[in-house]
Design an enzyme around this catalytic site. Structure first.
Site, PDB file in Angstrom:
ATOM      1  CE1 TYR A 199       3.636  -1.142  -0.844  1.00 49.35           C
ATOM      2  CE2 TYR A 199       3.282   0.834  -2.172  1.00 49.35           C
ATOM      3  CZ  TYR A 199       3.334  -0.543  -2.058  1.00 49.35           C
ATOM      4  OH  TYR A 199       3.077  -1.316  -3.170  1.00 49.35           O
ATOM      5  CE  LYS A 203       6.609  -2.699  -3.889  1.00 45.56           C
ATOM      6  NZ  LYS A 203       6.477  -4.188  -3.719  1.00 45.56           N
TER       7      LYS A 203
END
Ligand SMILES: NC(=O)C1=CN([C@@H]2O[C@H](COP(=O)(O)OP(=O)(O)OC[C@H]3O[C@@H](n4cnc5c(N)ncnc54)[C@H](O)[C@@H]3O)[C@@H](O)[C@H]2O)C=CC1
Ligand SMILES: CC(C)CCC[C@@H](C)[C@H]1CC[C@H]2C3=C(CC[C@]12C)[C@@]1(C)CCC(=O)C[C@@H]1CC3
Length: 401
Positions: A199, A203
């Site tokens: 994740y 990002k």
């Protein structure tokens, strides 16, 4: 309060009889008092906006603004929408689902990876807030890459094509976090070489794309907001996971010595940071192409925060301690076992190495840059934020025994 000389006296109208004259005077006085009240209300409203958003944005508060919130059905997104409406913006929501009902909001349901889906939601819009992402604890790497990276590239293209001028991305302070202590980290820290999970890896890619696309010469300006540990009413993640863990009896042990400071940021402060950024993002402003930490500016020991929320919801605070490194290697070992048995059974362990790192290290960030460039100051203190959050979850409260 308006000055006395700004109040106009009653206007007299001509009539032949004295009763009519009196009546007309009373009506006119009434009208003028009402007008004065209205002007005074507007002025005091301006005062509140001014003290919160700074003189520059008082003007913005009164001007009509059209924006789209991508991910507007989510936790942060919904709070963004509510505040934007209060601030007089006209708001579109773009999301894969409709998370709430509001007749003042125009919903566009679609996938941000599709430019065809996006374009209708961006027509006539000058600000886009991009706060959509798959849930951070998902294991779907392909989904993270597709939505956070390639999807964000599509968002940028669509914004440019539709003539959007400002793009405000919700990034994350974790883009610089590698599982090691960060104390008062500034935005100058390099991106993590070994991000804590996939994740976070996406990002980083996402933030680089958005900041790299900043192009004021062509009237396209971008900024990234990096919040950390967002919490507040309707959060589907932080408080519910804590309560779930406490209910299952796994919230008895603190990882580390319990002193590690961490930022937890109340959702309304995160929203405030986004709106300030949008309003201060102008050609020639220092915000163009930059990232900004937005926190509560009150780092708190991780386990103190957890304990305050749990005790507020009538659960016991964790009592025992386990050394950080022992917990980390145990979590690594458990992840290895989970991987080995994964062809046969799916297990979702509570204590993953990532959660252990988040719970046992220092990671708090400086928001000096946001204070300097956009006059940021949290609008809700941590004490108040915890109180409001606890009160907002009556359904998660443990019944007294
Ligand atoms: N919750 C936290 O503690 C933190 C969150 N963030 C970031 O803040 C942003 C908002 O997070 P939350 O509100 O907590 O998440 P959330 O999961 O509540 O909201 C995300 C929204 O994005 C939508 N979405 C997902 N994929 C989409 C797609 N392909 N097309 C259109 N919409 C899509 C979802 O339907 C959802 O409504 C995210 O970018 C997240 O990375 C950053 C730091 C901390
Ligand atoms: C089981 C307990 C040891 C931990 C419970 C609390 C956690 C659920 C949260 C504590 C710090 C939070 C956090 C995030 C999610 C929820 C926590 C792990 C993020 C990973 C969410 C997405 C981000 O961008 C960064 C956040 C950092 C802090």
């Amino acid at each position: 309060m308006p000055k006395k000389e700004q109040m106009k006296g009653p206007s007299w109208s001509f009539c032949c009889c004295s009763q009519c004259l009196l009546l007309s005077a009373v009506v006119n006085i009434g009208k003028n008092l009402l007008k004065w009240r209205h002007e005074s209300d507007l002025r005091s409203q301006e005062f509140t906006e001014e003290s919160t958003y700074g003189a520059r944005s008082t003007h913005c508060a009164l001007a009509s603004k059209k924006c789209t919130v991508i991910g507007g059905s989510g936790f942060l997104g919904q709070h963004m929408v509510e505040r934007l409406l209060e601030r007089g913006y006209s708001v579109n929501v773009f999301d894969i689902r409709q998370g709430f009902e509001n007749e003042r909001v125009q919903f566009h349901i679609g996938d941000l990876c599709s430019k065809t889906d996006l374009l209708p939601a961006l027509q006539g819009v000058n600000i886009v807030f991009h706060c959509a992402s798959p849930a951070p604890f998902s294991n779907n790497k392909e989904l993270f890459y597709r939505v956070n990276y390639t999807g964000t590239r599509t968002v940028i293209q669509a914004c440019k094509e539709a003539g959007v001028q400002k793009l405000v991305l919700t990034s994350s302070a974790s883009v610089v976090f590698e599982g090691k202590d960060i104390k008062d980290g500034t935005e100058d820290l390099p991106y993590a070489h070994n991000p804590i999970d996939y994740y976070t890896e996406t990002k980083i890619l996402q933030e680089k794309e958005v900041l790299g696309s900043n192009d004021p010469a062509n009237n396209f300006m971008t900024v990234a907001i990096r919040p950390h540990g967002i919490f507040g009413p309707r959060d589907p993640q932080l408080v519910p996971i804590m309560v779930e863990t406490a209910k299952s009896g796994k919230m008895k042990i603190m990882i580390g010595n319990g002193k590690n400071l961490v930022d937890f940021t109340y959702v309304e402060n995160v929203v405030h940071g986004h709106i300030l950024a949008a309003e201060y993002l102008q050609k020639d402003s220092p915000l163009c192409g930059k990232a900004y930490h937005i926190t509560n500016d009150e780092p708190i020991p991780f386990w103190t925060f957890i304990s305050r929320v749990l005790v507020g919801l009538n659960y016991d605070a964790p009592k025992y301690k386990i050394p950080y490194l022992l917990a980390y290697y145990l979590a690594l070992f458990v992840s290895f076992l989970v991987l080995v048995v994964s062809p046969l059974i799916t297990i979702k362990p509570t204590f993953t190495p990532m959660r252990v790192a988040l719970a046992g290290t220092y990671h708090y960030y400086s928001c000096e840059r946001a204070k300097k460039d956009m006059g940021y100051k949290p609008v809700v203190s941590l004490d108040k934020a915890i109180e409001k959050t606890v009160q907002s979850y009556p359904q998660l409260r443990r019944a007294s025994q």
